[in-house]
Design a protein around this motif. Structure first.
Motif, mmCIF file in Angstrom:
data_model
loop_
_atom_site.group_PDB
_atom_site.id
_atom_site.type_symbol
_atom_site.label_atom_id
_atom_site.label_comp_id
_atom_site.label_asym_id
_atom_site.label_seq_id
_atom_site.Cartn_x
_atom_site.Cartn_y
_atom_site.Cartn_z
ATOM 1 N N THR A 1 0.749 -1.192 0.110
ATOM 2 C CA THR A 1 -0.104 0.024 -0.045
ATOM 3 C C THR A 1 0.832 1.214 -0.043
ATOM 4 O OG1 THR A 1 -1.696 -1.205 1.214
ATOM 5 C CG2 THR A 1 -1.938 1.199 1.329
ATOM 6 N N LEU A 2 0.604 2.139 -1.093
ATOM 7 C CA LEU A 2 1.506 3.397 -0.933
ATOM 8 C C LEU A 2 0.536 4.541 -0.778
ATOM 9 C CD1 LEU A 2 2.958 2.406 -4.586
ATOM 10 C CD2 LEU A 2 3.876 1.925 -2.278
ATOM 11 N N LEU A 3 1.062 5.580 -0.292
ATOM 12 C CA LEU A 3 0.483 6.849 0.077
ATOM 13 C C LEU A 3 1.067 7.826 -1.082
ATOM 14 C CD1 LEU A 3 -1.250 8.707 1.848
ATOM 15 C CD2 LEU A 3 0.955 9.543 2.633
ATOM 16 N N VAL A 4 0.422 8.160 -2.054
ATOM 17 C CA VAL A 4 0.823 8.960 -3.368
ATOM 18 C C VAL A 4 0.381 10.380 -2.661
ATOM 19 C CG1 VAL A 4 0.760 9.452 -5.690
ATOM 20 C CG2 VAL A 4 0.766 7.119 -4.452
ATOM 21 N N THR A 5 1.181 11.492 -2.774
ATOM 22 C CA THR A 5 0.784 12.831 -2.631
ATOM 23 C C THR A 5 0.771 13.316 -4.044
ATOM 24 O OG1 THR A 5 3.088 14.030 -2.063
ATOM 25 C CG2 THR A 5 1.861 12.892 -0.322
ATOM 26 N N GLY A 6 -0.029 14.200 -4.084
ATOM 27 C CA GLY A 6 -0.175 14.859 -5.521
ATOM 28 C C GLY A 6 -0.390 14.096 -6.326
ATOM 29 N N GLY A 7 -1.202 13.142 -6.105
ATOM 30 C CA GLY A 7 -1.460 12.095 -7.062
ATOM 31 C C GLY A 7 -2.397 12.451 -8.299
ATOM 32 N N ILE B 1 -3.171 5.115 -1.784
ATOM 33 C CA ILE B 1 -4.001 6.100 -0.979
ATOM 34 C C ILE B 1 -3.298 7.371 -1.612
ATOM 35 C CG2 ILE B 1 -4.545 6.997 1.543
ATOM 36 C CD1 ILE B 1 -4.821 3.917 0.975
ATOM 37 N N VAL B 2 -4.245 8.295 -2.064
ATOM 38 C CA VAL B 2 -3.894 9.529 -2.452
ATOM 39 C C VAL B 2 -4.152 10.626 -1.758
ATOM 40 C CG1 VAL B 2 -4.181 11.191 -4.498
ATOM 41 C CG2 VAL B 2 -3.846 8.788 -4.948
ATOM 42 N N VAL B 3 -3.315 11.681 -1.592
ATOM 43 C CA VAL B 3 -3.468 12.851 -0.885
ATOM 44 C C VAL B 3 -3.260 13.964 -1.737
ATOM 45 C CG1 VAL B 3 -2.470 14.379 0.768
ATOM 46 C CG2 VAL B 3 -2.997 12.099 1.494
ATOM 47 N N PRO C 1 -10.216 16.375 -9.096
ATOM 48 C CA PRO C 1 -10.269 14.802 -8.674
ATOM 49 C C PRO C 1 -11.137 13.954 -9.980
ATOM 50 C CG PRO C 1 -11.811 16.194 -7.447
ATOM 51 C CD PRO C 1 -10.861 17.203 -8.286
ATOM 52 N N ARG C 2 -11.527 14.718 -11.036
ATOM 53 C CA ARG C 2 -12.006 13.908 -12.017
ATOM 54 C C ARG C 2 -11.019 13.099 -12.792
ATOM 55 N NH1 ARG C 2 -14.773 18.942 -12.669
ATOM 56 N NH2 ARG C 2 -13.231 19.862 -13.992
ATOM 57 N N VAL C 3 -9.852 13.497 -12.488
ATOM 58 C CA VAL C 3 -8.872 12.614 -13.258
ATOM 59 C C VAL C 3 -8.888 11.232 -12.677
ATOM 60 C CG1 VAL C 3 -6.716 13.037 -11.365
ATOM 61 C CG2 VAL C 3 -6.258 12.821 -14.005
ATOM 62 N N PHE C 4 -9.222 10.869 -11.498
ATOM 63 C CA PHE C 4 -9.287 9.492 -10.943
ATOM 64 C C PHE C 4 -10.225 8.564 -11.630
ATOM 65 C CE2 PHE C 4 -7.834 12.045 -7.079
ATOM 66 C CZ PHE C 4 -6.363 11.559 -7.390
ATOM 67 N N THR C 5 -11.336 9.340 -12.129
ATOM 68 C CA THR C 5 -12.309 8.341 -12.913
ATOM 69 C C THR C 5 -11.568 7.524 -14.004
ATOM 70 O OG1 THR C 5 -14.020 10.242 -12.487
ATOM 71 C CG2 THR C 5 -14.556 8.422 -14.058
ATOM 72 N N ALA D 1 -8.373 5.005 -1.693
ATOM 73 C CA ALA D 1 -8.837 6.197 -0.866
ATOM 74 C C ALA D 1 -8.264 7.610 -1.332
ATOM 75 C CB ALA D 1 -8.784 6.161 0.558
ATOM 76 N N VAL D 2 -9.241 8.470 -1.528
ATOM 77 C CA VAL D 2 -8.342 9.767 -2.055
ATOM 78 C C VAL D 2 -8.945 10.803 -0.925
ATOM 79 C CG1 VAL D 2 -8.922 11.573 -3.509
ATOM 80 C CG2 VAL D 2 -8.931 9.176 -4.397
ATOM 81 N N HIS D 3 -7.863 11.604 -0.446
ATOM 82 C CA HIS D 3 -8.019 12.573 0.840
ATOM 83 C C HIS D 3 -7.599 13.922 0.293
ATOM 84 C CE1 HIS D 3 -8.647 9.284 3.811
ATOM 85 N NE2 HIS D 3 -7.580 8.734 3.171
#
Ligand code: NAD
Ligand code: WQD
Length: 355
Positions: free
Chosen positions: A13-19, A39-41, A49-53, A65-67
């Motif tokens: 599990t990776l936390l990606v900031t600026g994902g 997990i994106v921050v 956030p539209r990019v995640f779709t 998860a997106v925070h």
């Protein structure tokens, strides 16, 4: 030590900031595609956030998860680590516009340096010790020689570059003091292009600062012509030379970095580039080939702060991991053009798309 790769029994599990950003979103595709849980921050200050779709559509997988969190917000960031068991962090979140950094130095140091120290504190408090950091060729400044290997002295020439160099020094100090930390700092040269699907790409807010997105907006007719900043450099065609790197190669390098994160303790620094220089006129010609018509341009004076030539010696990363960039300038332009054609106004929702 074992590798952090997602190839073992349990996916990491990776936390990606600026994902949600340009490089972060492409890297999310690469990492999801290789089985990582993400997990994106992101505070969406320079993204949506539209990019995640689209990331999820491309990979057929969900981001765990997106925070919507500012990395400077200590409490909120710590709460993210409380909620998820994180194996490693990929830290993209930063402000990145060189010109803006000269006008807003405090904001740049606050986000880029303060955000990084905040992240390091949260990692320490939660027993997370593995980090891939986004550094930049800008830390070399006007080195006056090419190609540049990682031993070239740092001469940051603006607050943005200085903030990235400060982060590297902080990370080196942390690794010296805390041997349980492993950090890979990747000094990107000029990442450009887009995912070959046309679904993901670079969507700068306002007028693009950077060459490739500007050229793409000229090609689609959003801007009349490109201003070429100087044709009096000491280069074969008089325009400045850079090492352009496909964003999917950049993304792939992060996946490979994660597989090698545990190879050696402490901090390692690598250039990420192709190792070949291309001029502004080369890019204009290649983009013209990609879109099937010439890109209108005019020559204007040099942009203050620009250097003649920045090209990576990209051999260290190949020696270490057997990885090198494979996509050429034609592919970078083709993919950037496809994204621009499919998304003439970037990720703006259809109702917001303007002619
Ligand atoms: P980007 O602006 O597209 O992505 C950065 C992301 O971080 C955005 O989604 C933004 O909303 C987010 N962000 C910014 N401030 C934040 C904060 N305080 N809290 C949480 N999220 C925040 O930029 P990019 O081109 O994808 O760059 C990614 C990283 O790579 C940056 O660290 C940048 O400095 C570095 N880098 C970029 C280039 C380049 O040419 N694009 C070159 C070298 C290094
Ligand atoms: C490339 C070339 C311009 C726009 C920047 C940051 C660097 C790193 C990568 C983050 C230059 C010319 C540009 C235009 C032009 N980012 N140009 N007309 O300046 O090499 O690097 O992005 O870390 O830190 O400084 O990239 O794309 O802005 O410029 O002629 O409208 O294109 O002069 O020679 P640069 P760029």
């Amino acid at each position: 030590m074992t590798s952090i790769g997602a190839h073992g029994s349990a996916p990491s599990t990776l936390l990606v900031t600026g994902g949600a950003g340009f490089i972060g979103s492409h890297t999310c595709v690469e990492l999801l595609g290789h089985g990582y849980e993400l997990i994106v921050v992101d505070d969406f200050s320079n993204s949506t956030p539209r990019v995640f779709t689209r990331v999820e559509r491309l990979t057929g997988r969900r981001i765990k998860a997106v925070h919507d969190v500012d990395v400077r917000d200590r409490r909120a960031l710590s709460a993210v680590f409380d909620r998820h068991s994180v194996d490693a962090v990929v830290h993209f979140a930063a402000r990145k516009a060189v010109g803006e950094s000269t006008r807003l130095p405090v904001e740049y140091y606050d986000t880029n340096v303060g955000g990084t120290t905040n992240l390091l504190r949260a990692m320490q408090q939660h027993g997370v010790h593995r980090l891939v950091f986004s550094s930049s060729c800008s830390i070399y400044g006007d080195a006056g020689r090419v190609p540049l290997d990682e031993t070239a002295p740092a001469r940051p020439a603006n607050p943005y570059a200085a903030s990235k160099w400060a982060c590297e020094q902080i990370l080196a100090d942390v690794c010296r003091r805390h041997p349980e930390f492993t950090v890979l700092s990747l000094r990107y040269f000029n990442p450009v292009g887009a995912h070959p699907s046309g679904l993901l790409g670079e969507d700068p807010r306002g007028t693009p600062d950077n060459l490739m997105p500007y050229v793409a907006q000229v090609a689609i007719g959003r801007r009349e012509r490109l201003s070429v900043f100087g044709d009096d450099y000491d280069t074969p065609d008089g325009t400045a030379i850079r090492d352009y790197l496909h964003v999917m190669d950049t993304a792939e390098a992060h996946r490979v970095a994660l597989e090698h994160l545990a190879d050696a303790p402490g901090m390692q620094v690598f250039n990420l580039g192709v190792g070949a220089g291309r001029s502004v006129l080369d890019v204009i010609a290649a983009f013209g080939d990609a879109c099937g018509r010439p890109i209108p341009y005019k020559i204007v004076p040099r942009r203050p702060g620009d250097v003649t030539e920045l090209v990576a010696d990209a051999t260290a990363v190949e020696r270490a991991w057997g990885w090198r960039a494979t996509r050429d300038l034609a592919a970078m332009c083709r993919d950037a053009w496809r994204f621009q054609q499919h998304n003439p106004h970037g990720y703006a929702a259809p109702a917001q798309q303007r002619a």
